[in-house]
Design a protein around this motif. Sequence first.
Motif, PDB file in Angstrom:
ATOM      1  N   UNK A  80      -5.508  36.024 -43.579  1.00 13.76           N
ATOM      2  CA  UNK A  80      -5.273  36.629 -42.266  1.00 13.76           C
ATOM      3  C   UNK A  80      -4.858  38.093 -42.416  1.00 13.76           C
ATOM      4  N   UNK A  81      -5.015  38.850 -41.344  1.00 14.05           N
ATOM      5  CA  UNK A  81      -4.787  40.293 -41.396  1.00 14.05           C
ATOM      6  C   UNK A  81      -3.686  40.724 -40.426  1.00 14.05           C
ATOM      7  N   UNK A  82      -2.863  41.663 -40.878  1.00 14.53           N
ATOM      8  CA  UNK A  82      -1.858  42.318 -40.032  1.00 14.53           C
ATOM      9  C   UNK A  82      -2.308  43.769 -39.861  1.00 14.53           C
ATOM     10  N   UNK A  83      -2.473  44.168 -38.622  1.00 17.55           N
ATOM     11  CA  UNK A  83      -3.044  45.487 -38.340  1.00 17.55           C
ATOM     12  C   UNK A  83      -1.965  46.570 -38.306  1.00 17.55           C
ATOM     13  N   UNK A  84      -2.442  47.800 -38.362  1.00 19.71           N
ATOM     14  CA  UNK A  84      -1.562  48.965 -38.441  1.00 19.71           C
ATOM     15  C   UNK A  84      -0.711  49.137 -37.191  1.00 19.71           C
ATOM     16  N   UNK A 141       9.812  44.584 -33.213  1.00 20.77           N
ATOM     17  CA  UNK A 141       9.625  43.213 -32.742  1.00 20.77           C
ATOM     18  C   UNK A 141       8.142  42.893 -32.558  1.00 20.77           C
ATOM     19  N   UNK A 142       7.385  43.865 -32.081  1.00 18.41           N
ATOM     20  CA  UNK A 142       5.936  43.638 -31.924  1.00 18.41           C
ATOM     21  C   UNK A 142       5.273  43.397 -33.273  1.00 18.41           C
ATOM     22  N   UNK A 143       5.681  44.170 -34.288  1.00 18.93           N
ATOM     23  CA  UNK A 143       5.068  43.960 -35.596  1.00 18.93           C
ATOM     24  C   UNK A 143       5.481  42.613 -36.186  1.00 18.93           C
ATOM     25  N   UNK A 144       6.693  42.160 -35.870  1.00 22.07           N
ATOM     26  CA  UNK A 144       7.104  40.814 -36.295  1.00 22.07           C
ATOM     27  C   UNK A 144       6.223  39.758 -35.628  1.00 22.07           C
ATOM     28  N   UNK A 161      -2.805  46.243 -43.263  1.00 20.62           N
ATOM     29  CA  UNK A 161      -3.400  47.569 -43.061  1.00 20.62           C
ATOM     30  C   UNK A 161      -2.326  48.531 -42.547  1.00 20.62           C
ATOM     31  N   UNK A 162      -1.724  49.290 -43.464  1.00 21.06           N
ATOM     32  CA  UNK A 162      -0.665  50.252 -43.105  1.00 21.06           C
ATOM     33  C   UNK A 162       0.361  49.587 -42.187  1.00 21.06           C
ATOM     34  N   UNK A 163       0.991  48.495 -42.619  1.00 21.49           N
ATOM     35  CA  UNK A 163       1.777  47.663 -41.691  1.00 21.49           C
ATOM     36  C   UNK A 163       3.037  48.313 -41.140  1.00 21.49           C
ATOM     37  N   UNK A 164       3.471  49.446 -41.701  1.00 17.97           N
ATOM     38  CA  UNK A 164       4.696  50.077 -41.201  1.00 17.97           C
ATOM     39  C   UNK A 164       4.484  51.503 -40.703  1.00 17.97           C
ATOM     40  N   UNK A 165       3.259  52.020 -40.806  1.00 18.54           N
ATOM     41  CA  UNK A 165       3.063  53.459 -40.551  1.00 18.54           C
ATOM     42  C   UNK A 165       3.267  53.843 -39.090  1.00 18.54           C
ATOM     43  N   UNK A 166       3.103  52.880 -38.152  1.00 16.53           N
ATOM     44  CA  UNK A 166       3.265  53.195 -36.727  1.00 16.53           C
ATOM     45  C   UNK A 166       4.696  52.986 -36.247  1.00 16.53           C
ATOM     46  N   UNK A 167       5.608  52.643 -37.166  1.00 19.13           N
ATOM     47  CA  UNK A 167       6.979  52.304 -36.787  1.00 19.13           C
ATOM     48  C   UNK A 167       7.944  53.427 -37.115  1.00 19.13           C
ATOM     49  N   UNK A 168       9.065  53.446 -36.412  1.00 17.08           N
ATOM     50  CA  UNK A 168      10.137  54.385 -36.743  1.00 17.08           C
ATOM     51  C   UNK A 168      10.618  54.133 -38.170  1.00 17.08           C
ATOM     52  N   UNK A 169      11.082  55.198 -38.804  1.00 16.96           N
ATOM     53  CA  UNK A 169      11.519  55.093 -40.199  1.00 16.96           C
ATOM     54  C   UNK A 169      12.594  54.023 -40.365  1.00 16.96           C
ATOM     55  N   UNK A 170      13.518  53.939 -39.406  1.00 14.40           N
ATOM     56  CA  UNK A 170      14.605  52.965 -39.502  1.00 14.40           C
ATOM     57  C   UNK A 170      14.094  51.531 -39.462  1.00 14.40           C
ATOM     58  N   UNK A 188       2.967  34.048 -50.986  1.00 12.61           N
ATOM     59  CA  UNK A 188       1.824  34.733 -50.392  1.00 12.61           C
ATOM     60  C   UNK A 188       1.230  35.746 -51.364  1.00 12.61           C
ATOM     61  N   UNK A 189      -0.046  35.988 -51.197  1.00 11.28           N
ATOM     62  CA  UNK A 189      -0.753  37.044 -51.912  1.00 11.28           C
ATOM     63  C   UNK A 189      -1.021  38.166 -50.924  1.00 11.28           C
ATOM     64  N   UNK A 190      -0.691  39.402 -51.305  1.00 15.20           N
ATOM     65  CA  UNK A 190      -0.890  40.551 -50.419  1.00 15.20           C
ATOM     66  C   UNK A 190      -1.984  41.470 -50.959  1.00 15.20           C
ATOM     67  N   UNK A 191      -2.830  41.937 -50.052  1.00 15.88           N
ATOM     68  CA  UNK A 191      -3.666  43.103 -50.315  1.00 15.88           C
ATOM     69  C   UNK A 191      -3.322  44.117 -49.234  1.00 15.88           C
ATOM     70  N   UNK A 192      -2.680  45.193 -49.634  1.00 22.26           N
ATOM     71  CA  UNK A 192      -2.165  46.161 -48.674  1.00 22.26           C
ATOM     72  C   UNK A 192      -2.851  47.515 -48.824  1.00 22.26           C
ATOM     73  N   UNK A 193      -3.246  48.064 -47.696  1.00 22.04           N
ATOM     74  CA  UNK A 193      -3.747  49.438 -47.627  1.00 22.04           C
ATOM     75  C   UNK A 193      -2.620  50.337 -47.140  1.00 22.04           C
ATOM     76  N   UNK A 194      -2.393  51.424 -47.848  1.00 23.31           N
ATOM     77  CA  UNK A 194      -1.359  52.365 -47.420  1.00 23.31           C
ATOM     78  C   UNK A 194      -1.631  53.728 -48.041  1.00 23.31           C
ATOM     79  N   UNK A 195      -1.044  54.758 -47.444  1.00 25.50           N
ATOM     80  CA  UNK A 195      -1.065  56.086 -48.064  1.00 25.50           C
ATOM     81  C   UNK A 195       0.319  56.434 -48.608  1.00 25.50           C
ATOM     82  N   UNK A 196       1.254  55.501 -48.434  1.00 23.69           N
ATOM     83  CA  UNK A 196       2.650  55.755 -48.754  1.00 23.69           C
ATOM     84  C   UNK A 196       2.979  55.183 -50.136  1.00 23.69           C
ATOM     85  N   UNK A 197       3.040  56.046 -51.143  1.00 22.02           N
ATOM     86  CA  UNK A 197       3.261  55.568 -52.509  1.00 22.02           C
ATOM     87  C   UNK A 197       4.646  54.949 -52.723  1.00 22.02           C
ATOM     88  N   UNK A 198       5.716  55.439 -52.060  1.00 21.93           N
ATOM     89  CA  UNK A 198       6.993  54.730 -52.183  1.00 21.93           C
ATOM     90  C   UNK A 198       6.926  53.286 -51.674  1.00 21.93           C
TER      91      UNK A 198
END
Length: 246
Positions: A80-84, A141-144, A161-170, A188-198
């Motif tokens: 299953x997929x979690x969108x940005x 809460x929406x991302x949860x 797919x960039x699961x945290x990029x649309x959220x506030x830093x906190x 779970x097995x994750x395949x994650x797309x991100x531009x955030x190396x940290x």
Amino acid sequence: MTALSLKDLSISYGDTRITHGVNIDIAEGESFALVGESGSGKSTVLKAIAGLAPQWAGSISAFGKPRSHGIDGHFARACQMVFQDPYGSLHPRKTVDATLTEPLAIHGVGDRNARVETAMTSVGLDRKFRFRFPHQLSGGQRQRVAIARALVLQPKILLLDEPTSALDVSVQAEILNLLKRLRREQNLTFLMVTHNLPVVSFLCDRVAVMRHGRIVEIADVAALKKGELQDPYSRELIELSADHAD
């Protein structure tokens, strides 16, 4: 055991080739990242796996079972997929309950009430949110809810797919910690797309660097943390990330 395998995966949109011969094997329980600049093809890989980019050649398989090009219910149960964007991925006129019940109804899964409650609990959502609409929830809460929707079918693979990029830093740290806990608790097995190396350093075991639709390097995250990636483009990404951190 290999959870997700991509062999010679080439994806096109019309006459335009997006990826070229992508090969990845991800072990069961592993967290694997795809990184690269915008337009490198990394999100397109996730879409092909999820069935949202049907024009591809090569093979995609989960736990040894190949994915068909069309709608593949068996594959969807496993992956299953979690969108940005949690704002765009939830239907504005559907309650949390309706959002979580829908995949169960589509796949003919029973015991829906218990499954919805279990999914909500697993992502830290109080039952009081069950009959609320997306506009009544915060971004976190929406991302949860989006993560709970992905988990309600009890898949073993999550595409992120960039699961945290649309959220506030906190809120980003809360969601990353949640994903880390869920991976541990549910194997779970994750395949994650991100531009955030940290984020990669925090959540992932290995990383593949994509450029112009091709994988130029696959390395352990330990090499990323030490700045020891080999490909010149990979090292350039590390330098750019460090500059942004400054």
